[in-house]
Design a protein around this motif. Structure first.
Motif, short mmCIF file in Angstrom:
data_model
loop_
_atom_site.label_atom_id
_atom_site.label_comp_id
_atom_site.label_asym_id
_atom_site.label_seq_id
_atom_site.Cartn_x
_atom_site.Cartn_y
_atom_site.Cartn_z
N ILE A 604 0.84 -1.19 0.00
CA ILE A 604 0.00 0.00 0.00
C ILE A 604 0.88 1.24 0.00
N ALA A 638 -8.38 4.47 3.07
CA ALA A 638 -9.25 4.25 1.92
C ALA A 638 -10.09 3.00 2.14
N ASP A 640 -10.79 0.23 0.35
CA ASP A 640 -10.25 -1.11 0.11
C ASP A 640 -9.28 -1.52 1.21
N THR A 641 -8.45 -0.59 1.67
CA THR A 641 -7.52 -0.90 2.75
C THR A 641 -8.25 -1.11 4.07
N HIS A 673 -11.05 5.43 -3.03
CA HIS A 673 -9.62 5.65 -2.89
C HIS A 673 -9.35 6.98 -2.20
N GLN A 677 -4.78 8.17 -5.35
CA GLN A 677 -4.75 6.72 -5.15
C GLN A 677 -4.01 6.30 -3.89
N ASN A 679 -3.48 4.97 -0.19
CA ASN A 679 -4.27 4.05 0.64
C ASN A 679 -4.46 4.56 2.06
#
Length: 880
Positions: A604, A638, A640-641, A673, A677, A679
């Motif tokens: 990341i 973010a 997704d993390t 995000h 982008q 993380n």
């Protein structure tokens, strides 16, 4: 004398065939004898037909605009020759000349593209396109100067002219690969002169571009042929004959060159159809689905207006209908005569409405270009849809006539003569209608609760969007039908609140409130149409506001500034930021650092970019927590993390670094995000603890002013500063992030303009409906108004009373429409775009509410003037 047989009551003389014809004739004669009623009734249906067909035209404009923005094939192309092997330009200049010489070919154009860097210390590209510049196969329109007609000349688009300062007469040097260099390292310098500025009329080009004829572009780029040739047939030439002759030329060229794999032929219509399918996929397809829903709603609005209008008209003609019943006219014959009258009105109004909408649709692109500076494509001539709209208008009008006709024709002669044309003031609602309304409201509430209980999380994509949209539209439809059914019950409580200020105005205000509240069925019928318009307008405004918020958040994440300066993964000189800050062409300079680490099993990026350092930072929304809590020991994660680590706001997690593990608390999680982008976002002190370098990884900057010219000046300022103060300037890259942001904002603006234009048509129906209802009511209440005049109410007071009544229809409809439109717009946007924030444009909604109330009040001015012209003696005498 033989006594006659006793008469069996009820006695009705036999209805002869001549009488059958006279029933219909009497109704048509009455229609022609009262041109005011004919005009009022026909106007409402006409506007309804206009709205429906205008929706068709708007859908065509939207479709053509979307397709034209993303297609590469002009409408005049009959046949396309394409190299079978796209990496080989097998259609040579000689083959193109032979195709042009064919007797079936009117025009043939070679299409070739080439990217050409502009010579200088920094690589700035000019994308070159082959285009004839004039004629049916051209995809550009000259704006300034002249189109190239010789070697070494190009025309540029507006973006290249303003950002790169390539005005007509400017000379610049382009770099092309050297064909003799097999390694592709050497370049050839070609100096070109800019002769004009053009605007692309087809493909949406979001970069600096240049144009010249096919032969000149081929010579500039040092290419030996064309990957594609567009061919236009002569008038009257069949497609088969054209294809056969072109195929013969291509086969002969392939036979002469054994290494060439040949070329394929495709009709222009097939390619355009494929481009259209690709262009209208995704979000655009969903917009068309919503347009179809709007079309159905518009038809419902038309039926409501027509039903309300005919009910009032037939109520005023009860005396005539009673006389026909008394002399033997059966109810079916009266219903048939009234239905034929409605069909005639619907046919005439439908034709006029369609023709008016057709003209408005073809004027719309010119108006959009002149008033809003937007480019819209012209619609076609949808003959089939026009016929269907006219037929549908007749059917809707006949259906709208049936209920009032059955009611009017079913009244007994004695009862109708007693009423003498006076409208019923029935206030109660029938049990069956009440039960239906309750069931519809329960269905709408149940479906809405089902959706709210299973809303997707922000950023979630794995859900059935089409099913959720269908359920939302069904719930909204049930809610609107419940509003139609239960409207008479809702009028009085809403009127009790909305009419409170009017009662304080004195006699006129009290009369207006009592006049509307005294006929709740009529008030509900008119207010529901107004509510439909308000619901659509408010829904469109809320949708545009939410979409704008979503695009602002997307831009804040993907393009937080106009420019981004990086060094290909290397660090930047820290003094460069100070040099940029000294330039008057630049503003909002922000440096940031990044560090690569791991979270779980995935790599990341951790950044110390401060969201508050740039204006776009205010547009970043959070899924949990608040950005204000970002500080030492806290981090923004973010989505997704956060899912990978299983954390949300308030949780803690650990990140490994070169100086050991660092433990952080989640201040907030993002719905997608992070900026650029990233993380994880941390403060600079925490990034220092992780061992990050002191030098910036990148620099963000904005142009000091708006517009392409200011952006071009800022771009040149960045490049000049880098060249003067950075020793390794060849490794530094300046990315223009604003180009994609501008394209997205333009898309939202076009969508918003189209949506508001569509729903404004429904508001037009509502205003016309109020005008028609108020006009007919003024005729019906002639005796009442005459009595008020006889009791001393002046003409001005009567005008104010009628105007206030009309305005109350707008107030009632506005309250009901906002209650319906705002929540369903939010729900629909939340389903279509899960990350869209809820925005409530309160100022715009207030303007719509007050503006519609004012418009409906103005709609009552003409009927009010007519009512005051009738003297008290005439009115009390019963003459209309």
């Amino acid at each position: 004398m033989t006594p006659s047989a006793p008469l069996k009551p009820p006695f009705r003389p036999p209805l002869q065939p001549s009488w059958r014809a006279s029933v219909l004739g009497s109704q048509l004669a009455e229609l022609l004898r009262r041109p005011g009623r004919l005009l009022t009734t026909g106007l409402s249906v006409l506007v309804a037909a206009f709205v429906v067909f205008a929706t068709v035209m708007a859908q065509q404009i939207t479709t053509h605009t979307t397709v034209d923005r993303f297609r590469g094939t002009p409408e005049a192309v009959s046949l396309i020759a394409t190299a079978d092997d796209e990496s080989s330009t097998t259609i040579s200049e000689a083959t193109l000349k032979r195709i042009r010489a064919l007797p079936t070919v009117a025009e043939a154009v070679g299409r070739v593209e080439a990217g050409a860097p502009i010579a200088g210390p920094f690589e700035r590209y000019l994308q070159l396109y082959a285009d004839p510049g004039t004629g049916p196969l051209s995809q550009v329109e000259l704006v300034k100067g002249s189109y190239p007609d010789g070697a070494g000349q190009i025309a540029v688009n507006r973006q290249a002219a303003e950002e790169l300062q390539l005005a007509p007469g400017t000379r610049t040097t382009l770099l092309f690969p050297d064909p003799a260099d097999e390694d592709g390292v050497k370049t050839l310098k070609v100096t070109v002169t800019v002769t004009g500025v053009v605007r692309s009329t087809a493909t949406a080009v979001q970069q600096s571009s240049g144009y010249a004829t096919d032969a000149h572009i081929a010579r500039l780029a040092k290419v030996s042929g064309y990957p594609r040739v567009d061919i236009r047939a002569r008038n009257g030439v069949p497609q088969g004959e054209l294809s056969q002759q072109v195929r013969a030329v291509l086969d002969k060229a392939s036979a002469l060159d054994k290494a060439s794999p040949g070329a394929s032929l495709t009709s222009g219509s097939a390619v355009r159809a494929q481009e259209a399918r690709e262009a209208v996929n995704g979000d655009v397809r969903e917009i068309f689905q919503l347009l179809a829903v709007f079309l159905a709603v518009a038809v419902g609005a038309a039926a409501l207006v027509a039903t309300s209008t005919f009910r009032i008209v037939f109520t005023q003609r009860l005396r005539q209908l009673a006389l026909l019943r008394a002399i033997g006219a059966p109810q079916p014959r009266l219903v048939t005569a009234l239905a034929v009258e409605g069909a005639l009105v619907g046919a005439v109004a439908g034709v006029i409405g369609v023709l008016t909408a057709l003209g408005a649709g073809h004027l719309a692109p010119s108006a959009a270009r002149l008033l809003a500076g937007q480019e819209l494509s012209a619609p076609g001539f949808p003959v089939l849809q026009a016929v269907l709209v006219v037929v549908g208008t007749v059917l809707v009008t006949v259906c709208a006539v049936l209920a009032p006709a059955l009611s009017a024709a079913g009244v007994s002669p004695l009862q109708a003569l007693r009423t003498a044309g006076t409208a019923t003031g029935e206030r109660r609602i029938r049990p069956a209608r009440l039960a239906a309304g309750i069931l519809l409201a329960a269905a709408a509430t149940g479906l809405a609760a089902l959706l709210l209980g299973d809303l997707p999380e922000p950023g979630q994509e794995d859900y059935d969007r089409d099913f959720a949209m269908t359920v939302t539209v069904a719930s909204a439809g049930f809610a609107f039908l419940a509003l139609v059914t239960l409207g008479p019950l809702l009028v009085r409580p809403v009127l009790a609140v909305a009419g409170w200020p009017l009662r304080r105005l004195g006699t006129t205000g009290r009369l207006a409130v009592s006049g509307v509240g005294g006929t709740p069925h009529r008030a509900a019928a008119v207010s529901v149409v107004v509510a439909l318009g308000v619901a659509l307008v408010s829904g469109a405004l809320v949708s545009v506001a939410c979409l704008s918020g979503y695009m602002e958040r997307t831009a804040a994440v993907e393009a937080p500034a106009d420019f981004r300066v990086t060094a290909g993964g290397k660090e930047l000189d820290p003094t460069l930021l100070r040099q940029f800050a000294a330039s008057p062409q630049l503003t909002h300079l922000t440096g940031y650092r990044t560090l690569q680490t791991t979270a779980g099993s995935r790599e990341i990026e951790v950044s110390d970019l401060d969201p508050d350092a740039l204006p776009t930072g205010t547009y970043i929304d959070t899924a949990t927590g608040s950005l204000d809590d970002l500080g030492p020991g806290n981090a923004v994660v973010a989505s997704d993390t956060a899912d990978l680590l299983g954390v949300r706001a308030g949780d803690t997690f650990t990140l490994p670094s070169g100086r050991g593990d660092i433990r952080l608390t989640v201040a907030a999680t993002l719905p997608g995000h992070g900026p650029l982008q990233a993380n994880v976002l941390v403060v600079p002190a925490d990034l220092d603890r992780m061992g990050a370098s002191r030098n910036p990884s990148g620099i963000l900057a904005d142009a000091a002013a708006e517009g392409l010219a200011a952006r071009g000046a800022a771009h040149r300022a960045l490049e000049t500063t880098i060249r003067q103060h950075a020793p390794d300037s060849h490794d530094i890259n300046v990315s223009v992030l604003a180009a994609s942001r501008d394209s997205d904002q333009g898309t939202i603006q076009t969508m918003g303009t189209t949506a508001l234009g569509l729903v404004a048509l429904t508001v037009l129906i509502a205003v016309v409906g109020v005008t028609a209802t108020t006009s007919l009511t003024a005729i019906e209440r002639t005796r009442e108004f005459g009595l008020l005049r006889a009791l001393g109410l002046g003409g001005g007071a009567l005008r104010r009373t009628i105007t206030l009544e009309a305005g109350l229809y707008g107030v009632l409809g506005g309250v009901l429409g906002l209650a319906l439109g705002v929540p369903y717009a939010w729900l629909l946007l939340r389903i279509v775009i899960t990350s869209a924030p809820l925005r409530l444009p309160g100022g715009q909604l207030l303007v719509v509410f007050t503006g519609l109330a004012a418009l409906t009040a103005l709609a009552g001015l003409l009927p009010a003037r007519r009512a005051t012209r009738v003297t008290p003696m005439t009115a009390l005498g019963g003459t209309e």
